[in-house]
Design a protein around this motif. Structure first.
Motif, PDB file in Angstrom:
ATOM      1  N   THR A 108       3.686   7.119  -2.484  1.00 15.85           N
ATOM      2  CA  THR A 108       3.240   7.297  -1.107  1.00 15.85           C
ATOM      3  C   THR A 108       1.771   6.880  -1.035  1.00 15.85           C
ATOM      4  O   THR A 108       1.092   6.827  -2.070  1.00 15.85           O
ATOM      5  CB  THR A 108       3.382   8.762  -0.653  1.00 15.85           C
ATOM      6  N   PRO A 109       1.251   6.591   0.147  1.00 19.86           N
ATOM      7  CA  PRO A 109      -0.167   6.221   0.246  1.00 19.86           C
ATOM      8  C   PRO A 109      -1.104   7.294  -0.311  1.00 19.86           C
ATOM      9  O   PRO A 109      -2.142   6.967  -0.888  1.00 19.86           O
ATOM     10  CB  PRO A 109      -0.380   6.031   1.750  1.00 19.86           C
ATOM     11  N   GLU A 110      -0.745   8.565  -0.188  1.00 20.48           N
ATOM     12  CA  GLU A 110      -1.579   9.647  -0.716  1.00 20.48           C
ATOM     13  C   GLU A 110      -1.652   9.589  -2.242  1.00 20.48           C
ATOM     14  O   GLU A 110      -2.674   9.883  -2.836  1.00 20.48           O
ATOM     15  CB  GLU A 110      -1.056  11.014  -0.276  1.00 20.48           C
ATOM     16  N   GLU A 156       5.493   5.339   3.223  1.00 20.88           N
ATOM     17  CA  GLU A 156       5.521   6.747   3.651  1.00 20.88           C
ATOM     18  C   GLU A 156       6.849   7.378   3.242  1.00 20.88           C
ATOM     19  O   GLU A 156       6.884   8.478   2.729  1.00 20.88           O
ATOM     20  CB  GLU A 156       5.334   6.862   5.169  1.00 20.88           C
ATOM     21  N   LEU A 195       3.673   0.010   6.157  1.00 16.37           N
ATOM     22  CA  LEU A 195       2.311   0.528   6.315  1.00 16.37           C
ATOM     23  C   LEU A 195       1.467  -0.491   7.067  1.00 16.37           C
ATOM     24  O   LEU A 195       1.520  -1.681   6.772  1.00 16.37           O
ATOM     25  CB  LEU A 195       1.669   0.816   4.957  1.00 16.37           C
ATOM     26  N   GLN A 237      -1.911  -0.466   7.200  1.00 23.95           N
ATOM     27  CA  GLN A 237      -3.141  -0.813   6.490  1.00 23.95           C
ATOM     28  C   GLN A 237      -3.045  -0.406   5.034  1.00 23.95           C
ATOM     29  O   GLN A 237      -2.252   0.440   4.656  1.00 23.95           O
ATOM     30  CB  GLN A 237      -4.348  -0.149   7.135  1.00 23.95           C
ATOM     31  N   PRO A 277      -4.030   1.508   1.804  1.00 21.43           N
ATOM     32  CA  PRO A 277      -4.625   2.830   1.576  1.00 21.43           C
ATOM     33  C   PRO A 277      -6.001   2.705   0.920  1.00 21.43           C
ATOM     34  O   PRO A 277      -6.344   1.667   0.364  1.00 21.43           O
ATOM     35  CB  PRO A 277      -3.645   3.518   0.629  1.00 21.43           C
ATOM     36  N   ASP A 278      -6.775   3.773   0.972  1.00 16.33           N
ATOM     37  CA  ASP A 278      -8.076   3.794   0.309  1.00 16.33           C
ATOM     38  C   ASP A 278      -7.876   3.761  -1.197  1.00 16.33           C
ATOM     39  O   ASP A 278      -7.310   4.669  -1.780  1.00 16.33           O
ATOM     40  CB  ASP A 278      -8.853   5.063   0.693  1.00 16.33           C
ATOM     41  N   LEU A 282       4.272   0.854  -2.032  1.00 16.91           N
ATOM     42  CA  LEU A 282       3.694   1.969  -1.287  1.00 16.91           C
ATOM     43  C   LEU A 282       4.403   2.101   0.054  1.00 16.91           C
ATOM     44  O   LEU A 282       4.496   1.124   0.796  1.00 16.91           O
ATOM     45  CB  LEU A 282       2.198   1.736  -1.046  1.00 16.91           C
ATOM     46  N   MET A 316      -4.135   6.714  -4.370  1.00 14.39           N
ATOM     47  CA  MET A 316      -5.527   6.875  -4.799  1.00 14.39           C
ATOM     48  C   MET A 316      -5.633   7.325  -6.262  1.00 14.39           C
ATOM     49  O   MET A 316      -6.699   7.274  -6.848  1.00 14.39           O
ATOM     50  CB  MET A 316      -6.275   7.825  -3.878  1.00 14.39           C
ATOM     51  N   LEU A 343       3.205  -3.172   0.303  1.00 13.35           N
ATOM     52  CA  LEU A 343       3.075  -2.200   1.385  1.00 13.35           C
ATOM     53  C   LEU A 343       4.318  -2.299   2.253  1.00 13.35           C
ATOM     54  O   LEU A 343       4.541  -3.322   2.897  1.00 13.35           O
ATOM     55  CB  LEU A 343       1.828  -2.480   2.226  1.00 13.35           C
TER      56      LEU A 343
END
Length: 143
Positions: free
Chosen positions: A73-75, A45, A93, A95, A97-98, A43, A78, A90
């Motif tokens: 990507t973090p988006e 950006e 990053l 943190q 991601p959710d 993951l 999910m 990661l």
């Protein structure tokens, strides 16, 4: 505002049109199918080139091929299916991601971005320690 003939016809038929504010949010949302032999989800950006010499060296140290690594990507993270069992990496990053709780419990490698990693011996050492800690998740006999 100019309207196309199609728009005009739809309007005449009383059909209301909607325009997505964020059409990119729908890309890949239908169904994310991950490779069967997947070992690592990376993951970042800005997705790193897996063909770079440093990435090739890291993958070799992890006994992985490019096909066993999936970059998101973090988006997009999910949308990872909840039955996924692999290591999350990661890169750059701060943190995690959710994600659904079941995915957040999987092993995590954490490094700076690829250019920062290339220039930082301490970051490389830390990555190596993480690889050794979680090696049973991606070595050939793991699975």
């Amino acid at each position: 505002m100019t309207t196309s003939r199609r728009d005009w016809q739809l309007e005449q038929m009383g059909i209301r049109q909607y325009q997505l504010r964020r059409p990119a949010a729908l890309q890949g949302e239908v169904a994310m199918v991950l490779p069967v032999n997947l070992k690592v989800i990376l993951l970042a950006e800005l997705l790193p080139p897996l063909s770079s010499p440093l990435m090739q060296d890291i993958l070799r140290a992890m006994f992985l091929s490019v096909e066993q690594v999936y970059c998101l990507t973090p988006e997009q993270a999910m949308m990872v299916p909840e039955d996924t069992r692999c290591v999350f990496w990661l890169m750059g990053l701060e943190q995690f991601p959710d994600l659904p709780a079941v995915l957040a419990e999987l092993p995590v490698l954490s490094t700076p971005t690829l250019p920062e990693l290339a220039a930082n011996p301490e970051a490389k050492r830390t990555l190596w320690q993480q690889i050794c800690r979680d090696e049973y998740h991606f070595l050939p006999q793991a699975g």
